[in-house]
Write a protein that holds these residues in place. Structure first.
Motif, PDB file in Angstrom:
ATOM      1  N   ILE A  23       0.927  -1.245  -0.015  1.00  0.00           N
ATOM      2  CA  ILE A  23      -0.019  -0.165  -0.002  1.00  0.00           C
ATOM      3  C   ILE A  23       1.037   1.293  -0.101  1.00  0.00           C
ATOM      4  CG2 ILE A  23      -0.323   0.361   2.482  1.00  0.00           C
ATOM      5  CD1 ILE A  23      -3.194   0.774   1.916  1.00  0.00           C
ATOM      6  N   ALA A  24       2.240   1.227   0.543  1.00  0.00           N
ATOM      7  CA  ALA A  24       2.826   2.197   0.550  1.00  0.00           C
ATOM      8  C   ALA A  24       3.175   2.890  -1.093  1.00  0.00           C
ATOM      9  CB  ALA A  24       4.256   1.906   1.084  1.00  0.00           C
ATOM     10  N   SER A  25       3.204   1.921  -1.912  1.00  0.00           N
ATOM     11  CA  SER A  25       3.328   2.355  -3.376  1.00  0.00           C
ATOM     12  C   SER A  25       2.366   3.530  -3.747  1.00  0.00           C
ATOM     13  CB  SER A  25       3.160   1.239  -4.392  1.00  0.00           C
ATOM     14  OG  SER A  25       1.972   0.557  -4.360  1.00  0.00           O
ATOM     15  N   ARG A  26       1.270   3.525  -3.106  1.00  0.00           N
ATOM     16  CA  ARG A  26       0.044   4.519  -3.410  1.00  0.00           C
ATOM     17  C   ARG A  26       0.099   5.746  -2.345  1.00  0.00           C
ATOM     18  NH1 ARG A  26      -5.347   1.692  -3.028  1.00  0.00           N
ATOM     19  NH2 ARG A  26      -6.081   3.544  -4.077  1.00  0.00           N
ATOM     20  N   MET A  27       0.964   5.575  -1.214  1.00  0.00           N
ATOM     21  CA  MET A  27       1.270   6.655  -0.415  1.00  0.00           C
ATOM     22  C   MET A  27       2.500   7.265  -0.320  1.00  0.00           C
ATOM     23  SD  MET A  27      -1.337   5.258   2.583  1.00  0.00           S
ATOM     24  CE  MET A  27      -2.920   4.364   2.390  1.00  0.00           C
ATOM     25  N   ALA A  28       3.231   6.745   0.915  1.00  0.00           N
ATOM     26  CA  ALA A  28       4.710   7.651   1.052  1.00  0.00           C
ATOM     27  C   ALA A  28       5.697   7.218   0.180  1.00  0.00           C
ATOM     28  CB  ALA A  28       5.166   7.115   2.322  1.00  0.00           C
ATOM     29  N   ALA A  29       5.622   6.050  -0.552  1.00  0.00           N
ATOM     30  CA  ALA A  29       6.491   5.837  -1.691  1.00  0.00           C
ATOM     31  C   ALA A  29       6.442   6.343  -3.078  1.00  0.00           C
ATOM     32  CB  ALA A  29       6.561   4.330  -1.517  1.00  0.00           C
ATOM     33  N   THR A  30       5.185   7.188  -3.279  1.00  0.00           N
ATOM     34  CA  THR A  30       5.065   7.538  -4.619  1.00  0.00           C
ATOM     35  C   THR A  30       6.033   8.720  -4.989  1.00  0.00           C
ATOM     36  OG1 THR A  30       3.408   9.245  -3.825  1.00  0.00           O
ATOM     37  CG2 THR A  30       2.399   6.929  -4.338  1.00  0.00           C
ATOM     38  N   PRO A  31       6.505   8.731  -6.257  1.00  0.00           N
ATOM     39  CA  PRO A  31       7.525   9.890  -6.422  1.00  0.00           C
ATOM     40  C   PRO A  31       6.817  11.436  -6.073  1.00  0.00           C
ATOM     41  CG  PRO A  31       7.255   8.261  -8.143  1.00  0.00           C
ATOM     42  CD  PRO A  31       6.154   7.759  -7.267  1.00  0.00           C
ATOM     43  N   ALA A  32       5.495  11.484  -6.281  1.00  0.00           N
ATOM     44  CA  ALA A  32       5.018  12.950  -5.750  1.00  0.00           C
ATOM     45  C   ALA A  32       5.022  13.004  -4.444  1.00  0.00           C
ATOM     46  CB  ALA A  32       3.323  12.714  -6.446  1.00  0.00           C
ATOM     47  N   ALA A  33       4.849  11.817  -3.500  1.00  0.00           N
ATOM     48  CA  ALA A  33       5.025  12.044  -2.273  1.00  0.00           C
ATOM     49  C   ALA A  33       6.469  12.407  -1.878  1.00  0.00           C
ATOM     50  CB  ALA A  33       4.407  10.816  -1.279  1.00  0.00           C
ATOM     51  N   ALA A  35       8.667  13.701  -3.634  1.00  0.00           N
ATOM     52  CA  ALA A  35       9.331  15.033  -4.107  1.00  0.00           C
ATOM     53  C   ALA A  35       8.496  16.116  -3.087  1.00  0.00           C
ATOM     54  CB  ALA A  35       8.616  15.332  -5.596  1.00  0.00           C
ATOM     55  N   TYR A  36       7.392  15.832  -2.722  1.00  0.00           N
ATOM     56  CA  TYR A  36       6.740  16.968  -1.747  1.00  0.00           C
ATOM     57  C   TYR A  36       7.361  16.912  -0.191  1.00  0.00           C
ATOM     58  CZ  TYR A  36       3.138  18.631   1.464  1.00  0.00           C
ATOM     59  OH  TYR A  36       2.624  19.388   2.447  1.00  0.00           O
ATOM     60  N   ALA A  37       7.300  15.844   0.273  1.00  0.00           N
ATOM     61  CA  ALA A  37       7.901  15.669   1.741  1.00  0.00           C
ATOM     62  C   ALA A  37       9.279  14.961   2.070  1.00  0.00           C
ATOM     63  CB  ALA A  37       6.468  14.946   2.530  1.00  0.00           C
ATOM     64  N   GLY A  38       9.819  14.521   1.031  1.00  0.00           N
ATOM     65  CA  GLY A  38      10.940  13.601   1.349  1.00  0.00           C
ATOM     66  C   GLY A  38      10.777  12.141   1.902  1.00  0.00           C
ATOM     67  N   ARG A  53      10.755  17.321   9.335  1.00  0.00           N
ATOM     68  CA  ARG A  53       9.995  18.101   8.127  1.00  0.00           C
ATOM     69  C   ARG A  53       9.294  17.191   7.495  1.00  0.00           C
ATOM     70  NH1 ARG A  53      11.243  18.736   2.752  1.00  0.00           N
ATOM     71  NH2 ARG A  53      10.487  20.612   1.807  1.00  0.00           N
ATOM     72  N   VAL A  54       9.833  15.998   7.331  1.00  0.00           N
ATOM     73  CA  VAL A  54       9.144  15.050   6.574  1.00  0.00           C
ATOM     74  C   VAL A  54       7.874  14.840   7.377  1.00  0.00           C
ATOM     75  CG1 VAL A  54       8.837  12.678   5.542  1.00  0.00           C
ATOM     76  CG2 VAL A  54      10.948  14.094   5.786  1.00  0.00           C
ATOM     77  N   LEU A  55       7.770  14.556   8.677  1.00  0.00           N
ATOM     78  CA  LEU A  55       6.641  14.471   9.453  1.00  0.00           C
ATOM     79  C   LEU A  55       5.465  15.572   9.334  1.00  0.00           C
ATOM     80  CD1 LEU A  55       4.785  12.747  11.410  1.00  0.00           C
ATOM     81  CD2 LEU A  55       5.960  14.034  13.209  1.00  0.00           C
TER      82      LEU A  55
END
Length: 369
Positions: A23-33, A35-38, A53-55
């Protein structure tokens, strides 16, 4: 808020930023995520490092930006569930996500510290329960087990079923043994008209997930049941479930009511039997209070392969089969009964329809004599 509630309970899964598993591939591990949060570095503390900062970027928009200051005059109680520790409840030979590893526990605790309050002190709740009396928290507060008490009218017992999970087979638990005893003590104690259980993991239904009270799992034909064993499921979880439901059913002159979230559905049922325990003398009422919001690209049943269904070890009368729509429930307590109004809203409806919402179902539960 337009219904002017005296208090609000937000029941779990406030943050969706899963770090591992599919499920991480749709959440924290996406390229957009990323790029946005680190990305988090599990070798470093959460606060005072680049992880902070990521949190802030991951959790802030999902809580602070959503609630804003709208509830500044209404007490709000936040209960944690699995995603609030930045993982889904899953288990296989590579990874068991709960109880949370230290880094995930830090994430869950720091999210609460930054964005939503600890449970208030309560003279009837032992000060030493797990998740209480932490040196970095205000005295008397608690993080995992809390109470909403309204005089002699109602006492709502809120408990996190993830943080203190154990994998001890027949002795496994969702809730720390000391907290289980606290629940039983409060249900047996006089002095309040209604005592409501509010666990983060619901009784009465299964979706075949690992971290449930029940052993049901999808078989090779896509049928939910117990024909094959659920890997890493612990029989002690069901035993604890039975003890708590039995204690609730045995309350004198009270409705044995459970209210939960987790399944992203709205539902209502009466549990007449659990395992070998007969509850028909005072059936347990279980309510799925509804998700305020769910992703537009599909409901969890699409991923799970099944809707929420009663487990095989229970006898359940579904007075409202679970509905997968956004919604919420309003509970009105009077000395002699509990009235529940259910509201639902679909993303296919225009937003203006929210301003005209009426309950699609109303249920009343009178106190037994």
């Amino acid at each position: 808020l337009s219904f002017q509630p005296d208090a609000v309970i937000a029941n779990g899964d406030h943050v969706y930023w899963d770090l591992r598993r599919k499920i991480a591939s749709r959440m924290a591990a996406t390229p957009a995520a990323i790029a946005y949060a680190g990305e988090f570095d599990r070798r470093l503390p959460v606060l005072g490092t680049p992880n902070e900062r990521v949190l802030l970027r991951a959790a802030g928009p999902q809580i602070a930006d959503l609630y804003g200051t709208a509830f500044r005059e209404v007490p709000v109680f936040f209960l944690s569930d699995d995603h609030d520790y930045f993982e889904n409840d899953e288990a296989d030979d590579q990874l068991i996500t709960f109880p949370p590893e230290d880094f995930n526990l830090q994430l869950g605790r720091m999210t609460r510290r930054l964005y939503y309050p600890e449970f208030l002190p309560d003279a009837t709740r032992p000060a030493g329960l797990p998740g209480s009396a932490a040196l970095d928290r205000p005295g008397g507060t608690a993080e995992s087990y809390g109470t909403l008490r309204w005089g002699q009218l109602a006492e709502i017992l809120m408990y996190d079923c993830r943080r203190y999970m154990t994998l001890n087979g027949p002795g496994g638990v969702f809730i720390a043994p000391e907290a289980e005893q606290w629940l039983k003590d409060r249900m047996a104690a006089p002095g309040v008209a209604h005592v409501v259980n509010l666990p983060s993991t619901p009784p009465g239904w299964s979706a075949g997930k690992w971290g449930e009270w029940y052993p049901d799992i999808l078989d090779d034909r896509g049928k939910l049941g117990v024909a094959k064993p659920k890997p890493y499921w612990q029989p002690g979880w069901a035993a604890q479930h039975d003890r708590i439901l039995k204690a609730s059913s045995e309350m004198r002159g009270r409705v044995p009511l459970f209210v939960s979230g987790d399944l992203h559905a709205i539902g209502e049922g009466r549990i007449l039997r659990t395992g070998n325990t007969d509850l028909r003398a005072n059936p347990v009422v279980s309510i799925l209070s509804g998700p305020v919001g769910t992703a537009r690209d599909g409901w969890p049943s699409a991923l799970r392969g099944t809707p929420a269904l009663p487990p095989q070890r229970l006898q359940v009368e579904e007075t409202q089969k679970p509905i997968e729509e956004n919604g919420f429930s309003i509970f009105d307590f009077t000395p002699d009964k509990i009235t529940v109004r259910y509201f639902k809203w679909s993303v296919n409806m225009p937003e203006e329809a929210m301003d005209r919402l009426e309950p699609f179902r109303t249920s009343e539960f009178s106190r037994p004599s």
